[in-house]
Write an enzyme that holds these catalytic residues in place. Structure first.
Site, PDB file in Angstrom:
ATOM      1  N   HIS A  19      43.428  43.425  49.862  1.00 33.94           N
ATOM      2  CA  HIS A  19      43.125  44.256  50.494  1.00 33.94           C
ATOM      3  C   HIS A  19      44.092  45.130  51.365  1.00 33.94           C
ATOM      4  O   HIS A  19      44.322  46.344  50.903  1.00 33.94           O
ATOM      5  CB  HIS A  19      41.401  44.375  50.652  1.00 33.94           C
ATOM      6  CG  HIS A  19      40.137  44.183  50.229  1.00 33.94           C
ATOM      7  ND1 HIS A  19      39.757  43.709  50.009  1.00 33.94           N
ATOM      8  CD2 HIS A  19      40.154  44.469  48.453  1.00 33.94           C
ATOM      9  CE1 HIS A  19      38.984  43.554  49.201  1.00 33.94           C
ATOM     10  NE2 HIS A  19      39.189  44.527  48.375  1.00 33.94           N
ATOM     11  N   LYS A  43      24.570  45.506  45.472  1.00 32.64           N
ATOM     12  CA  LYS A  43      24.963  44.055  45.803  1.00 32.64           C
ATOM     13  C   LYS A  43      24.927  43.793  46.437  1.00 32.64           C
ATOM     14  O   LYS A  43      24.934  43.646  47.769  1.00 32.64           O
ATOM     15  CB  LYS A  43      26.430  44.819  46.261  1.00 32.64           C
ATOM     16  CG  LYS A  43      27.136  44.239  44.628  1.00 32.64           C
ATOM     17  CD  LYS A  43      28.534  45.040  45.103  1.00 32.64           C
ATOM     18  CE  LYS A  43      30.302  44.739  43.982  1.00 32.64           C
ATOM     19  NZ  LYS A  43      31.089  45.017  44.077  1.00 32.64           N
ATOM     20  N   ARG A  92      44.755  44.913  39.373  1.00 31.77           N
ATOM     21  CA  ARG A  92      45.027  43.772  39.481  1.00 31.77           C
ATOM     22  C   ARG A  92      45.298  43.677  38.114  1.00 31.77           C
ATOM     23  O   ARG A  92      46.977  42.922  37.313  1.00 31.77           O
ATOM     24  CB  ARG A  92      43.993  42.731  39.592  1.00 31.77           C
ATOM     25  CG  ARG A  92      43.374  42.285  41.719  1.00 31.77           C
ATOM     26  CD  ARG A  92      43.090  42.142  41.735  1.00 31.77           C
ATOM     27  NE  ARG A  92      41.323  42.541  41.334  1.00 31.77           N
ATOM     28  CZ  ARG A  92      40.251  42.898  42.109  1.00 31.77           C
ATOM     29  NH1 ARG A  92      39.978  41.566  42.058  1.00 31.77           N
ATOM     30  NH2 ARG A  92      39.561  42.918  41.808  1.00 31.77           N
ATOM     31  N   SER A 130      37.631  38.999  46.475  1.00 23.97           N
ATOM     32  CA  SER A 130      36.800  37.644  47.310  1.00 23.97           C
ATOM     33  C   SER A 130      35.143  37.735  46.787  1.00 23.97           C
ATOM     34  O   SER A 130      35.212  36.713  47.340  1.00 23.97           O
ATOM     35  CB  SER A 130      35.617  40.018  47.791  1.00 23.97           C
ATOM     36  OG  SER A 130      36.553  40.975  48.653  1.00 23.97           O
TER      37      SER A 130
END
Ligand code: ADP
Length: 159
Positions: A19, A43, A92, A130
């Site tokens: 990040h 979440k 990514r 993460s």
């Protein structure tokens, strides 16, 4: 002339070196970059909103080009409110692409004046997420190379 404002939304649970790399590269594209933590109640997160804000403040609080905020509404609505025209997302791998494409299309449908700008991950962070780091932590693996030191300390306190 109005300021050129960008917004980088995410969960940041917690902020990783991946990040941070995206943020540093995005900063130079705007007069002001808002890092916005989505208050997404569906979440389950390891860190509270306050803790996630504090970690980002620790990293970027001294940079006048950066604002750290929390958003409990649709990101594009929030972006419009603060006058941001560009939404930054990191990509990514192809696995990110489908979801991000869907989201970018949906966001443009809702708010046609706001466009999504994708930055490709730097190769050294292409595998970082993460959730993967939280998984490593769970099995007592070494997370120090994936997150800043202050974040690693906070993560270890959670075990
Ligand atoms: P979200 O729940 O919105 O995906 P994340 O905090 O997981 O929130 O990610 C925020 C953004 O940062 C996403 O666009 C994600 O693809 C990007 N990102 C996450 N990790 C990396 C990385 N290692 N390299 C580049 N971009 C990344």
């Amino acid at each position: 002339m109005s300021n050129n404002i960008g917004i980088y939304p995410g969960t940041f649970d917690p902020v990783t070196n991946g990040h941070i790399d995206i943020i540093k590269r995005a900063i130079v594209m705007f007069d002001k970059l808002y890092i916005v933590i989505s208050n997404n109640t569906s979440k389950r997160t390891l860190f509270t909103l306050e803790e996630r804000v504090a970690m980002l403040e620790h990293e970027f609080g001294n940079d006048s080009r950066v604002e750290i905020a929390v958003c409990s509404e649709l990101t594009v609505n929030y972006a419009k409110k603060i006058g941001a025209k560009f939404l930054i997302r990191g990509l990514r791998a192809v696995t990110d692409f489908e979801y991000e494409l869907q989201m970018a299309h949906t966001n443009r449908k809702i708010e046609s004046e706001i466009d999504t700008v994708f930055l490709m991950t730097s190769s050294e962070y292409s595998y970082l997420s993460s959730s993967l780091i939280k998984e490593i932590l769970k099995y007592n693996g070494d997370i120090s190379q994936f997150v800043p030191k202050h974040v690693a300390i906070k993560m270890l306190e959670k075990i």
